[in-house]
Scaffold this motif. Sequence first.
Motif, PDB file in Angstrom:
ATOM      1  N   THR A 112       0.820  -1.210   0.000  1.00  9.42           N
ATOM      2  CA  THR A 112       0.000   0.000   0.000  1.00  9.42           C
ATOM      3  C   THR A 112       0.853   1.260   0.000  1.00  9.42           C
ATOM      4  O   THR A 112       0.537   2.244  -0.677  1.00  9.42           O
ATOM      5  CB  THR A 112      -0.946  -0.003   1.215  1.00  9.42           C
ATOM      6  OG1 THR A 112      -1.758  -1.175   1.167  1.00  9.42           O
ATOM      7  CG2 THR A 112      -1.851   1.219   1.199  1.00  9.42           C
ATOM      8  N   SER A 113       1.956   1.238   0.736  1.00 13.57           N
ATOM      9  CA  SER A 113       2.844   2.410   0.765  1.00 13.57           C
ATOM     10  C   SER A 113       3.400   2.709  -0.620  1.00 13.57           C
ATOM     11  O   SER A 113       3.481   3.873  -1.047  1.00 13.57           O
ATOM     12  CB  SER A 113       3.998   2.178   1.753  1.00 13.57           C
ATOM     13  OG  SER A 113       3.507   2.071   3.068  1.00 13.57           O
ATOM     14  N   LEU A 116       0.600   4.179  -2.762  1.00 20.41           N
ATOM     15  CA  LEU A 116       0.301   5.554  -2.383  1.00 20.41           C
ATOM     16  C   LEU A 116       1.322   6.518  -2.979  1.00 20.41           C
ATOM     17  O   LEU A 116       0.975   7.600  -3.467  1.00 20.41           O
ATOM     18  CB  LEU A 116       0.273   5.684  -0.862  1.00 20.41           C
ATOM     19  CG  LEU A 116      -0.954   5.081  -0.161  1.00 20.41           C
ATOM     20  CD1 LEU A 116      -0.759   5.092   1.347  1.00 20.41           C
ATOM     21  CD2 LEU A 116      -2.219   5.841  -0.533  1.00 20.41           C
ATOM     22  N   GLU A 140      -7.109  -0.450   3.799  1.00 22.49           N
ATOM     23  CA  GLU A 140      -6.149  -0.121   2.737  1.00 22.49           C
ATOM     24  C   GLU A 140      -6.869   0.418   1.502  1.00 22.49           C
ATOM     25  O   GLU A 140      -6.402   1.379   0.870  1.00 22.49           O
ATOM     26  CB  GLU A 140      -5.325  -1.359   2.382  1.00 22.49           C
ATOM     27  CG  GLU A 140      -4.422  -1.822   3.521  1.00 22.49           C
ATOM     28  CD  GLU A 140      -3.747  -3.149   3.212  1.00 22.49           C
ATOM     29  OE1 GLU A 140      -2.499  -3.151   3.106  1.00 22.49           O
ATOM     30  OE2 GLU A 140      -4.461  -4.169   3.086  1.00 22.49           O
ATOM     31  N   GLU A 142      -9.689   1.996   1.563  1.00 28.63           N
ATOM     32  CA  GLU A 142     -10.150   3.336   1.942  1.00 28.63           C
ATOM     33  C   GLU A 142      -9.039   4.356   1.764  1.00 28.63           C
ATOM     34  O   GLU A 142      -9.258   5.463   1.247  1.00 28.63           O
ATOM     35  CB  GLU A 142     -10.628   3.318   3.402  1.00 28.63           C
ATOM     36  CG  GLU A 142     -11.938   2.564   3.606  1.00 28.63           C
ATOM     37  CD  GLU A 142     -12.305   2.429   5.073  1.00 28.63           C
ATOM     38  OE1 GLU A 142     -11.397   2.570   5.925  1.00 28.63           O
ATOM     39  OE2 GLU A 142     -13.489   2.167   5.369  1.00 28.63           O
ATOM     40  N   THR A 143      -7.826   3.979   2.174  1.00 27.58           N
ATOM     41  CA  THR A 143      -6.675   4.877   2.038  1.00 27.58           C
ATOM     42  C   THR A 143      -6.372   5.166   0.574  1.00 27.58           C
ATOM     43  O   THR A 143      -6.115   6.318   0.185  1.00 27.58           O
ATOM     44  CB  THR A 143      -5.439   4.249   2.717  1.00 27.58           C
ATOM     45  OG1 THR A 143      -5.718   4.028   4.100  1.00 27.58           O
ATOM     46  CG2 THR A 143      -4.230   5.160   2.593  1.00 27.58           C
ATOM     47  N   THR A 146      -9.037   7.481  -0.956  1.00 31.48           N
ATOM     48  CA  THR A 146      -8.793   8.865  -0.542  1.00 31.48           C
ATOM     49  C   THR A 146      -7.633   9.474  -1.317  1.00 31.48           C
ATOM     50  O   THR A 146      -7.641  10.664  -1.654  1.00 31.48           O
ATOM     51  CB  THR A 146      -8.497   8.918   0.970  1.00 31.48           C
ATOM     52  OG1 THR A 146      -9.617   8.385   1.684  1.00 31.48           O
ATOM     53  CG2 THR A 146      -8.235  10.338   1.435  1.00 31.48           C
ATOM     54  N   THR A 189     -16.099   0.421   0.883  1.00 29.80           N
ATOM     55  CA  THR A 189     -15.477   1.749   0.920  1.00 29.80           C
ATOM     56  C   THR A 189     -16.251   2.767   0.094  1.00 29.80           C
ATOM     57  O   THR A 189     -15.966   3.960   0.163  1.00 29.80           O
ATOM     58  CB  THR A 189     -14.042   1.686   0.367  1.00 29.80           C
ATOM     59  OG1 THR A 189     -14.080   1.447  -1.048  1.00 29.80           O
ATOM     60  CG2 THR A 189     -13.231   0.588   1.047  1.00 29.80           C
TER      61      THR A 189
END
Length: 344
Positions: A112-113, A116, A140, A142-143, A146, A189
């Motif tokens: 995920t990092s 992102l 994850e 949701e992140t 966003t 989500t």
Amino acid sequence: DVESALLSQKRTLEDFKALLSPSAAGYLEEMAQLSNVLTQKRFGKTIQLFAPLYVSNECNNICTYCGFSLDNKVKRKTLNENELLQEAELIKRQGFNHLLLVSDEANAVVNTSYFLKAIGLLKYKFANISIEVQPLDTPEYETLQTAGVYSVLVYQETYHQEVYKKYHPKGKKSNFKYRLETPDRIGATGMHKIGLGVLLGLEDWRTDSFFCAAHLEYLKRNYWQTNFSISFPRMRPAEGIIEPNVIVSDAELLQLICAYRLLDENVELSVSTRESELFRNHIIPLGATSMSAGSKTNPGGYAAEPSSLKQFEICDERSVHEFAKIIEQQGYEAVWKNWDAVLQ
């Protein structure tokens, strides 16, 4: 049953089953004509173009049908920030504004990092970013939503639970239930769009497609504010993979695409460069709504990276603008984006 399904004003899964049956093959012309009408009713005469950007071929799973499988002893590569930007710039120059980030499952490096950071670099360059990556947990997703993710594609590969483990002998992907429940985690989500599909060639295509359609109908009931898409990947040659267990002909693939359109006039139907030039030319007016073009299936492929492994061999190798010209010659419009970010 086929004739009843063709006449129905509101088709059910039972109608879909009839339209997938061998008996429906003799009605393919009628199915194609209806598919054309229904697709134009909802989507007009448009084909949305997108490009896949493979960010990594590193993987912790063994999947018998995938060139990225862990047991293929080949060079692995994950794009760093500079390489990611270089690939994105080359894709952007071709005219694309819809980008699909693709990776396999190697949580130590593509997690995920990583996604992102990639989205942070790319979201100002593209109107629309989708992902096709390993299944994640709801927080994850949701992140990522966003951060700017528009849609998530996740394919069950096969709904045949008893043989699923045979195709996925090692890795997190071998967990049938966790993968099956992934669209629920995405739907929770409020993600704008969820993409489904099966890998055509693993098991009986009619049975797998029926259960994929049942999955779609379930998701539509439970996440009614979400849009959905269906993809139709047929197995293609790749490093170290098994031969298809079932051969799906062009006529059968057309039948499947038309059956989905007759079941749901709102679902987006996507056809990739796995398919031949001839098939892709003919499917433009018969149900497809989004298509990739000029695709590369290895990390760094757009920059002509010679050493990284491809996930599979593409079939339609025409340039983006060659294919866009074919779309226009058929009286359709090649759509490069749907909106400007300022209007969202």
